[in-house]
Design a protein around this motif. Structure first.
Motif, PDB file in Angstrom:
ATOM      1  N   VAL A  74       0.832  -1.210   0.000  1.00  0.00           N
ATOM      2  CA  VAL A  74       0.000   0.000   0.000  1.00  0.00           C
ATOM      3  C   VAL A  74       0.862   1.254   0.000  1.00  0.00           C
ATOM      4  O   VAL A  74       0.639   2.191  -0.788  1.00  0.00           O
ATOM      5  CB  VAL A  74      -0.957   0.016   1.212  1.00  0.00           C
ATOM      6  CG1 VAL A  74      -1.689   1.352   1.294  1.00  0.00           C
ATOM      7  CG2 VAL A  74      -1.964  -1.126   1.122  1.00  0.00           C
ATOM      8  N   ILE A  75       1.865   1.273   0.884  1.00  0.00           N
ATOM      9  CA  ILE A  75       2.689   2.478   1.015  1.00  0.00           C
ATOM     10  C   ILE A  75       3.511   2.736  -0.236  1.00  0.00           C
ATOM     11  O   ILE A  75       3.607   3.876  -0.716  1.00  0.00           O
ATOM     12  CB  ILE A  75       3.601   2.364   2.255  1.00  0.00           C
ATOM     13  CG1 ILE A  75       2.756   2.433   3.522  1.00  0.00           C
ATOM     14  CG2 ILE A  75       4.635   3.490   2.261  1.00  0.00           C
ATOM     15  CD1 ILE A  75       3.537   2.247   4.800  1.00  0.00           C
ATOM     16  N   LEU A  76       4.100   1.679  -0.804  1.00  0.00           N
ATOM     17  CA  LEU A  76       4.913   1.878  -2.003  1.00  0.00           C
ATOM     18  C   LEU A  76       4.057   2.284  -3.200  1.00  0.00           C
ATOM     19  O   LEU A  76       4.432   3.174  -3.963  1.00  0.00           O
ATOM     20  CB  LEU A  76       5.701   0.606  -2.330  1.00  0.00           C
ATOM     21  CG  LEU A  76       6.927   0.320  -1.466  1.00  0.00           C
ATOM     22  CD1 LEU A  76       7.645  -0.930  -1.963  1.00  0.00           C
ATOM     23  CD2 LEU A  76       7.883   1.499  -1.465  1.00  0.00           C
ATOM     24  N   ALA A  77       2.911   1.620  -3.382  1.00  0.00           N
ATOM     25  CA  ALA A  77       2.034   1.964  -4.502  1.00  0.00           C
ATOM     26  C   ALA A  77       1.535   3.402  -4.368  1.00  0.00           C
ATOM     27  O   ALA A  77       1.547   4.176  -5.337  1.00  0.00           O
ATOM     28  CB  ALA A  77       0.857   0.991  -4.568  1.00  0.00           C
ATOM     29  N   THR A  78       1.109   3.762  -3.157  1.00  0.00           N
ATOM     30  CA  THR A  78       0.637   5.129  -2.928  1.00  0.00           C
ATOM     31  C   THR A  78       1.774   6.131  -3.070  1.00  0.00           C
ATOM     32  O   THR A  78       1.617   7.192  -3.696  1.00  0.00           O
ATOM     33  CB  THR A  78       0.024   5.256  -1.519  1.00  0.00           C
ATOM     34  OG1 THR A  78      -1.004   4.276  -1.360  1.00  0.00           O
ATOM     35  CG2 THR A  78      -0.581   6.650  -1.319  1.00  0.00           C
ATOM     36  N   GLY A  79       2.932   5.790  -2.489  1.00  0.00           N
ATOM     37  CA  GLY A  79       4.075   6.700  -2.532  1.00  0.00           C
ATOM     38  C   GLY A  79       4.577   6.955  -3.938  1.00  0.00           C
ATOM     39  O   GLY A  79       4.827   8.100  -4.320  1.00  0.00           O
ATOM     40  N   LEU A  80       4.706   5.898  -4.722  1.00  0.00           N
ATOM     41  CA  LEU A  80       5.170   6.053  -6.103  1.00  0.00           C
ATOM     42  C   LEU A  80       4.175   6.874  -6.916  1.00  0.00           C
ATOM     43  O   LEU A  80       4.563   7.726  -7.718  1.00  0.00           O
ATOM     44  CB  LEU A  80       5.383   4.684  -6.748  1.00  0.00           C
ATOM     45  CG  LEU A  80       6.592   3.883  -6.236  1.00  0.00           C
ATOM     46  CD1 LEU A  80       6.570   2.470  -6.791  1.00  0.00           C
ATOM     47  CD2 LEU A  80       7.895   4.576  -6.624  1.00  0.00           C
ATOM     48  N   GLY A  81       2.892   6.603  -6.694  1.00  0.00           N
ATOM     49  CA  GLY A  81       1.869   7.385  -7.391  1.00  0.00           C
ATOM     50  C   GLY A  81       1.905   8.851  -7.000  1.00  0.00           C
ATOM     51  O   GLY A  81       1.744   9.741  -7.839  1.00  0.00           O
ATOM     52  N   ASN A  82       2.144   9.093  -5.714  1.00  0.00           N
ATOM     53  CA  ASN A  82       2.211  10.478  -5.244  1.00  0.00           C
ATOM     54  C   ASN A  82       3.423  11.218  -5.808  1.00  0.00           C
ATOM     55  O   ASN A  82       3.368  12.431  -6.025  1.00  0.00           O
ATOM     56  CB  ASN A  82       2.247  10.510  -3.717  1.00  0.00           C
ATOM     57  CG  ASN A  82       0.879  10.243  -3.105  1.00  0.00           C
ATOM     58  OD1 ASN A  82      -0.131  10.245  -3.807  1.00  0.00           O
ATOM     59  ND2 ASN A  82       0.840   9.996  -1.819  1.00  0.00           N
ATOM     60  N   LEU A  83       4.513  10.489  -6.024  1.00  0.00           N
ATOM     61  CA  LEU A  83       5.673  11.127  -6.649  1.00  0.00           C
ATOM     62  C   LEU A  83       5.313  11.608  -8.056  1.00  0.00           C
ATOM     63  O   LEU A  83       5.722  12.704  -8.470  1.00  0.00           O
ATOM     64  CB  LEU A  83       6.853  10.153  -6.720  1.00  0.00           C
ATOM     65  CG  LEU A  83       7.495   9.763  -5.378  1.00  0.00           C
ATOM     66  CD1 LEU A  83       8.668   8.809  -5.616  1.00  0.00           C
ATOM     67  CD2 LEU A  83       7.961  10.990  -4.608  1.00  0.00           C
ATOM     68  N   LEU A  84       4.518  10.804  -8.770  1.00  0.00           N
ATOM     69  CA  LEU A  84       4.049  11.226 -10.095  1.00  0.00           C
ATOM     70  C   LEU A  84       3.125  12.432  -9.970  1.00  0.00           C
ATOM     71  O   LEU A  84       3.218  13.390 -10.744  1.00  0.00           O
ATOM     72  CB  LEU A  84       3.303  10.071 -10.776  1.00  0.00           C
ATOM     73  CG  LEU A  84       4.094   8.789 -11.040  1.00  0.00           C
ATOM     74  CD1 LEU A  84       3.193   7.741 -11.680  1.00  0.00           C
ATOM     75  CD2 LEU A  84       5.291   9.065 -11.932  1.00  0.00           C
ATOM     76  N   LEU A  85       2.240  12.374  -8.982  1.00  0.00           N
ATOM     77  CA  LEU A  85       1.299  13.474  -8.760  1.00  0.00           C
ATOM     78  C   LEU A  85       2.026  14.782  -8.484  1.00  0.00           C
ATOM     79  O   LEU A  85       1.750  15.810  -9.125  1.00  0.00           O
ATOM     80  CB  LEU A  85       0.377  13.134  -7.586  1.00  0.00           C
ATOM     81  CG  LEU A  85      -0.477  14.288  -7.032  1.00  0.00           C
ATOM     82  CD1 LEU A  85      -1.475  14.762  -8.077  1.00  0.00           C
ATOM     83  CD2 LEU A  85      -1.177  13.867  -5.743  1.00  0.00           C
TER      84      LEU A  85
END
Length: 229
Positions: free
Chosen positions: A140-151
């Motif tokens: 959860v944290i990695l998927a959310t974190g990586l997506g947030n870096l794109l955001l």
């Protein structure tokens, strides 16, 4: 209220709802080292936590879907990646939720056992806890974190929010992803000062971002100016 302002406010509200649900979804008995003894006596707390964890799924995904129509105007590829990462985080979240009733049953059996070998329950329990750690604290944290870096990269390049707020988001998400790896290798614990220090920057950043989106909204003037030229 124009559409862009409405999108910003909805996104800000979803951040706040996500933070509230995240706090209420914490299940301390499952995170405890003595979880086999603590989960079943606290089963109502575990089930309540499961409900709020489930609410996080539509909040995770809804946040990305609300922002996608705006973000795609600045970088469609990265915007799709952001939505995809949120969907992936939702899947990991669901897997973690599914494990919670198993914790309750295993704890109940462990407390009721008399002549059975407790090593069996310890082994199954450790395997189950590892699975939950991999889904919740890594997946959860990695998927959310990586997506947030794109955001935040899109928000930074498009100057949709102040540069300092975008940079704060990039740093905060990087720190929490590092923390997830430290959790995986048992270098820190979820309930610890170290983990709290590494997650606080992102917590405060999201509070500021939510308030900014609700009160001021995103800045679309640069994009509008470019389109008019």
């Amino acid at each position: 209220m124009n559409l862009n302002k409405k999108i910003s406010r909805i996104a800000g509200i979803l951040i706040i709802l996500g933070m509230i649900s995240g706090i209420l979804s914490i299940v301390s008995s499952v995170e405890s080292e003595n979880f086999l003894n603590e989960v079943y006596p606290n089963k109502n707390q575990v089930l309540t936590g499961a409900i709020f964890q489930f609410l996080l799924v539509p909040i995770y995904i809804g946040f990305s879907l609300v922002l996608y129509p705006v973000l795609k105007k600045y970088n469609k590829t990265l915007s799709i990646g952001f939505v995809g990462s949120r969907i992936m985080a939702g899947v990991f979240q669901l897997l973690g939720i599914i494990s919670l009733p198993i914790f309750i049953v295993l704890s109940q059996k462990f407390l009721a056992q008399t002549n059975e070998d407790p090593i069996f329950y310890d082994t199954i329990g450790e395997m189950l806890k590892l699975f939950r750690d991999l889904t919740n604290h890594l997946g959860v944290i990695l998927a959310t974190g990586l997506g947030n870096l794109l955001l935040y990269y899109i928000l930074f390049k498009g100057k949709l929010i102040p540069v300092w707020l975008s940079m704060w988001g990039l740093i905060g998400n990087t720190l929490i992803m590092i923390a997830s790896f430290l959790l995986l290798f048992k270098l820190i614990e979820v309930i610890s000062t170290e983990y709290g220090i590494m997650t606080l920057p992102l917590v405060f950043q999201e509070i500021v971002l939510a308030i900014w989106l609700i009160v001021k909204g995103m800045n679309f003037s640069l994009k509008t100016k470019k389109n008019s030229e």
